[in-house]
Design a protein around this motif. Structure first.
Motif, PDB file in Angstrom:
ATOM      1  N   GLY A  33      -6.571  -2.088   4.708  1.00  0.00           N
ATOM      2  CA  GLY A  33      -7.299  -0.860   4.692  1.00  0.00           C
ATOM      3  C   GLY A  33      -6.610   0.523   4.500  1.00  0.00           C
ATOM      4  N   GLY A  34      -5.072   0.334   4.527  1.00  0.00           N
ATOM      5  CA  GLY A  34      -4.200   1.495   4.139  1.00  0.00           C
ATOM      6  C   GLY A  34      -4.555   1.922   2.854  1.00  0.00           C
ATOM      7  N   PHE A  35      -4.514   3.335   2.528  1.00  0.00           N
ATOM      8  CA  PHE A  35      -4.399   3.823   1.375  1.00  0.00           C
ATOM      9  C   PHE A  35      -3.622   5.075   1.135  1.00  0.00           C
ATOM     10  N   TRP A  36      -2.919   5.159   0.101  1.00  0.00           N
ATOM     11  CA  TRP A  36      -2.227   6.274  -0.312  1.00  0.00           C
ATOM     12  C   TRP A  36      -2.477   6.737  -1.767  1.00  0.00           C
ATOM     13  N   LEU A  94     -10.812  10.351  -4.084  1.00  0.00           N
ATOM     14  CA  LEU A  94      -9.694   9.641  -3.434  1.00  0.00           C
ATOM     15  C   LEU A  94      -9.417   9.841  -1.742  1.00  0.00           C
ATOM     16  N   SER A  95      -9.683  11.254  -1.688  1.00  0.00           N
ATOM     17  CA  SER A  95      -9.677  11.424  -0.317  1.00  0.00           C
ATOM     18  C   SER A  95     -10.604  10.899   0.647  1.00  0.00           C
ATOM     19  N   ASP A  96     -11.824  10.651  -0.140  1.00  0.00           N
ATOM     20  CA  ASP A  96     -12.972   9.903   0.721  1.00  0.00           C
ATOM     21  C   ASP A  96     -12.563   8.589   0.654  1.00  0.00           C
ATOM     22  N   ILE A  97     -12.106   7.919  -0.433  1.00  0.00           N
ATOM     23  CA  ILE A  97     -11.570   6.439  -0.189  1.00  0.00           C
ATOM     24  C   ILE A  97     -10.656   6.315   1.048  1.00  0.00           C
ATOM     25  N   LYS A  98      -9.791   7.233   1.168  1.00  0.00           N
ATOM     26  CA  LYS A  98      -8.862   7.032   2.325  1.00  0.00           C
ATOM     27  C   LYS A  98      -9.759   6.948   3.622  1.00  0.00           C
ATOM     28  N   LEU A  99     -10.496   7.746   3.587  1.00  0.00           N
ATOM     29  CA  LEU A  99     -11.351   7.617   4.982  1.00  0.00           C
ATOM     30  C   LEU A  99     -12.149   6.619   5.157  1.00  0.00           C
ATOM     31  N   ARG A 100     -12.267   5.589   4.134  1.00  0.00           N
ATOM     32  CA  ARG A 100     -13.092   4.403   4.237  1.00  0.00           C
ATOM     33  C   ARG A 100     -12.350   3.116   4.342  1.00  0.00           C
ATOM     34  N   PRO A 101     -11.621   2.974   5.300  1.00  0.00           N
ATOM     35  CA  PRO A 101     -10.596   1.641   5.194  1.00  0.00           C
ATOM     36  C   PRO A 101     -11.617   0.200   4.981  1.00  0.00           C
ATOM     37  N   ASP A 102     -12.728   0.435   5.340  1.00  0.00           N
ATOM     38  CA  ASP A 102     -13.737  -0.913   5.154  1.00  0.00           C
ATOM     39  C   ASP A 102     -13.820  -0.894   3.643  1.00  0.00           C
TER      40      ASP A 102
END
Length: 284
Positions: free
Chosen positions: A157-160, A260-268
Motif C-alpha cells: 500500500g505504499g505510494f510515492w 495522486l495525493s488522494d491515491i496516497k491516502l488510500r493504501p487499500d
C-alpha cells in the motif's frame, strides 16, 4: 397422450464435440493460424472455418448463438508489441522476480514499482442530445496544458509520487530518485522499465553512491503490463480530466497533484492494483 411436453426444437447442426472444438479454435488463437488473412475473429470467419473443417454451413445468427453458448463474447483486444519476448516474460515471473523478492527479504528491504506518465488537459467529449441537424456546442478550455508525473507503488500500500514539467532524462530521473529516497529508511529495490533515462551514467553513479540502499531492476522489454504502476495511470486518467474537464483558470498540475495525493491516502486502493491478473505475480 394429451399432456403437454416441452418441444425438443430443431436439432443442432454440430455435435457437442464439434462445438467444443470451435471453442478451442477461437479461445486464445487468431484466424491467421488457420490460413485466413485477417487477425480478428468474426462470425463470418468462424462460419467459414466450420464449413471447411466439418462440412456444415451455419448462418451468421446461428454462429453468434453458438459462440454465446460457448461463453465467447465480442471484445476489444489489447494491443501487444510483436517484439515482446514471451520466454523473457515467463522467466521474469517465475524466476527473476521471486529471486528479487527473496533478496529483499534477506536485506529487510522494500520493493517498489516505478513508472512515469504524461497528462494533457484536452477534454475528451462523448455524446449528448440535441435537435436533429443542429450540432450542440460544449464549452471547453481553450488553453492546452500538459504535465508529467512519476510514481512508485508497493504491494503493501505504499505510494510515492512527483509532478514535474518537461521530459525525462538522466538528470531529471536522478532528481526524482533523490526526492523518493528522502522517505524510506529501509533499502529499496526499485523495479522499472528499460527507458534510456533509467540507465544513464548519472543514474548509475547516483545508485552506486547510495552503497546498496537503492537497487534498480529492469522489466523485460515491451511488457508494461507487468508493472502495477501502469494501473495507477490507468485509474488516474479514467477518473480525472477525461471525466471532469478543467474549470476556467484551473491548472492541470494542481489537478493531477490532488488526484495522486488522494491515491496516497488510500493504501487499500494501491493494494488493489496488485490484484490485477497481469501483475498478480508481484503480490505478497
Amino acid at each position: 397422450a394429451l399432456l403437454s411436453r416441452k418441444a425438443t426444437g430443431r436439432p443442432r447442426t454440430l455435435t457437442p464435440a464439434q462445438e467444443r472444438q470451435v471453442f478451442v479454435w477461437v479461445n486464445g488463437k487468431n484466424p491467421r493460424q488457420y490460413g485466413f488473412d485477417f487477425g480478428l475473429w468474426t462470425r463470418l470467419i468462424v462460419c467459414e472455418l466450420i464449413e471447411q473443417k466439418f462440412g456444415a454451413r451455419l448462418s451468421l445468427a446461428s454462429v453468434g448463438t453458438l459462440l454465446a453458448r460457448l461463453g465467447l463474447t465480442p471484445q476489444k483486444p489489447l494491443q501487444q508489441a510483436y517484439q515482446r519476448d514471451p520466454v523473457a516474460v515467463e522467466r521474469w515471473q517465475r524466476e527473476t522476480f521471486p529471486a528479487i523478492s527473496r533478496q529483499a527479504k534477506r536485506e529487510k528491504a522494500e520493493i517498489y514499482f516505478w513508472d512515469e506518465s504524461g497528462f494533457r488537459a484536452d477534454a475528451v467529449q462523448g455524446r449528448t442530445w440535441g435537435v436533429k441537424g443542429v450540432t450542440p456546442v460544449v464549452p471547453v478550455p481553450g488553453q492546452r496544458q500538459s504535465i508529467s508525473a512519476a510514481s512508485a507503488v508497493n504491494s503493501k500500500g505504499g505510494f510515492w509520487f512527483a509532478v514535474y514539467s518537461g521530459g525525462l532524462n538522466g538528470g531529471k530521473f536522478v532528481e526524482l530518485l533523490r526526492q523518493m529516497m528522502k522517505g524510506p529508511r529501509r533499502p529499496v529495490h526499485l523495479v522499472l522499465d528499460g527507458l534510456p533515462a533509467h540507465k544513464a551514467r548519472d543514474v548509475r553513479d547516483y545508485v552506486d553512491s547510495l552503497k546498496g540502499k537503492l537497487t534498480l531492476h529492469f522489466l523485460p522489454g515491451y511488457a508494461p503490463d507487468l508493472n502495477p504502476d501502469e494501473l495507477v495511470w490507468s485509474y488516474t486518467k479514467r477518473t480525472g480530466v477525461a471525466r471532469s474537464p478543467l474549470r476556467s483558470g484551473e491548472k492541470l498540475a494542481d489537478r493531477i497533484h490532488a488526484q495522486l495525493s488522494d491515491i496516497k491516502l488510500r493504501p487499500d486502493l494501491v493494494r488493489s492494483f496488485f490484484g490485477h491478473p497481469s501483475v498478480a505475480y508481484s503480490s505478497d
